[in-house]
Design a protein around this motif. Structure first.
Motif, PDB file in Angstrom:
ATOM      1  N   THR A   2       0.937  -1.372  -0.009  1.00  0.00           N
ATOM      2  CA  THR A   2      -0.031  -0.030  -0.027  1.00  0.00           C
ATOM      3  C   THR A   2       0.760   1.239  -0.079  1.00  0.00           C
ATOM      4  O   THR A   2       2.082   1.236   0.266  1.00  0.00           O
ATOM      5  CB  THR A   2      -0.967  -0.094   1.275  1.00  0.00           C
ATOM      6  N   TYR A   4       0.834   3.555   2.099  1.00  0.00           N
ATOM      7  CA  TYR A   4       1.224   3.771   3.454  1.00  0.00           C
ATOM      8  C   TYR A   4       2.400   3.082   3.877  1.00  0.00           C
ATOM      9  O   TYR A   4       3.199   3.529   4.307  1.00  0.00           O
ATOM     10  CB  TYR A   4      -0.184   3.415   4.455  1.00  0.00           C
ATOM     11  N   SER A   5       2.362   1.762   3.465  1.00  0.00           N
ATOM     12  CA  SER A   5       3.635   0.896   3.704  1.00  0.00           C
ATOM     13  C   SER A   5       4.633   1.523   3.015  1.00  0.00           C
ATOM     14  O   SER A   5       5.918   1.122   3.369  1.00  0.00           O
ATOM     15  CB  SER A   5       3.436  -0.597   3.517  1.00  0.00           C
ATOM     16  N   ILE A   8       5.116   6.169   4.336  1.00  0.00           N
ATOM     17  CA  ILE A   8       4.730   6.500   5.620  1.00  0.00           C
ATOM     18  C   ILE A   8       5.412   5.740   6.728  1.00  0.00           C
ATOM     19  O   ILE A   8       5.913   6.017   7.509  1.00  0.00           O
ATOM     20  CB  ILE A   8       3.267   6.943   5.786  1.00  0.00           C
TER      21      ILE A   8
END
Length: 290
Positions: A2, A4-5, A8
């Motif tokens: 993702t 996010y992974s 962030i």
């Protein structure tokens, strides 16, 4: 994987990534405007020379500390950089050599001397750390030093912005009105040296000047006013630091060179797409186009 992974999670999950990101942000705030002023003064190569000039002092600090103590090495680098700046100015004023020629001679001597000193007492790994930095291993003390230098740089630029700009564009005018141009020149060289010392803490002596000059070159391609150049240079350095760290984390590359290569990619893109870039010059818009 993702978003996010990918972008962030490394910063959220790992403390060393957060410290490295804060260090790169602080470097961007201090080095970006200094790089713009260096480029406008036609002193880009002087910045590179000064980056190498800090190496003997950092190497002596390495010997005194018995290892990679970044604050002690940074103090040694500060003394060495200021000494070379003052010595080169003295040489240019007392001999037939120009300041850039004296800088070139002194920085080559400094680089060779620094490498020799580290090689005498350290390993090849120590030498690589000194030359290319250890931003992922930066500790709290070094982080405070980098942040302090960035804060001092921003406050000093705000206090002496007008005379620095005047000395940058028309030093003759500043001398004519009694503006103490040499004093502001020395102050500016001091800011250059301390920001190179801050860059050395994170990126090493060979990479530290990259956070100054590459964002400044990008800014000059996109903007024509000095405040806009400052903003673009700082933004470019911030983006380079963040995405360089993320790329080095996922790909397993060395962090310092990856940050500088990220800035280089932005620079290459700007060479092609910026208003002053190659594509605009090869394919100019019609003169009367809106």
């Amino acid at each position: 994987m993702t978003l996010y992974s990918l972008l962030i999670a490394p910063v959220v999950d790992y403390g060393f990534m957060r410290r490295a990101l804060v260090a790169s942000l602080a470097l961007a705030l201090g080095s970006g405007p200094i790089g713009v002023l260096l480029m406008l003064r036609r002193m880009s190569l002087v910045g590179d020379a000064m980056a190498h000039a800090v190496l003997p002092g950092a190497a002596i600090g390495f010997l005194i500390a018995g290892g990679l103590s970044l604050p002690i090495m940074g103090l040694g680098g500060l003394v060495a950089g200021l000494s070379v700046a003052l010595l080169s100015g003295l040489v240019s004023r007392t001999t037939a050599l120009n300041e850039d020629a004296s800088f070139a001679s002194l920085y080559l001597t400094s680089l060779a001397l620094g490498v020799l000193i580290v090689s005498l007492r350290g390993s090849n790994i120590d030498l690589l750390h000194v030359l290319f930095g250890t931003i992922l291993a930066i500790d709290s003390v070094a982080l405070y030093l980098v942040a302090g230098i960035a804060s001092l740089t921003v406050l000093t630029l705000a206090a002496v912005y007008r005379p620095l700009v005047a000395e940058c564009f028309d030093p003759g005018f500043l001398r004519a009105v009694g503006g103490r141009g040499p004093l502001y020149h020395l102050l500016f060289m001091f800011l250059v040296v301390i920001n190179l010392v801050a860059g050395f803490q994170a990126l090493g002596t060979l990479m530290s000047v990259g956070m100054m000059m590459l964002p400044a070159a990008v800014a000059q391609l996109w903007a024509r006013t000095l405040p806009a150049m400052f903003a673009i240079a700082v933004s470019t350095a911030i983006v380079s630091g963040y995405f360089g760290l993320i790329a080095s984390f996922h790909l397993g590359f060395a962090s310092g060179p990856t940050i500088i290569l990220t800035a280089s990619l932005i620079y290459v893109g700007s060479l092609l797409l910026a208003p002053s870039g190659a594509l605009r010059r090869l394919f100019p818009r019609p003169h009367l186009a809106a």
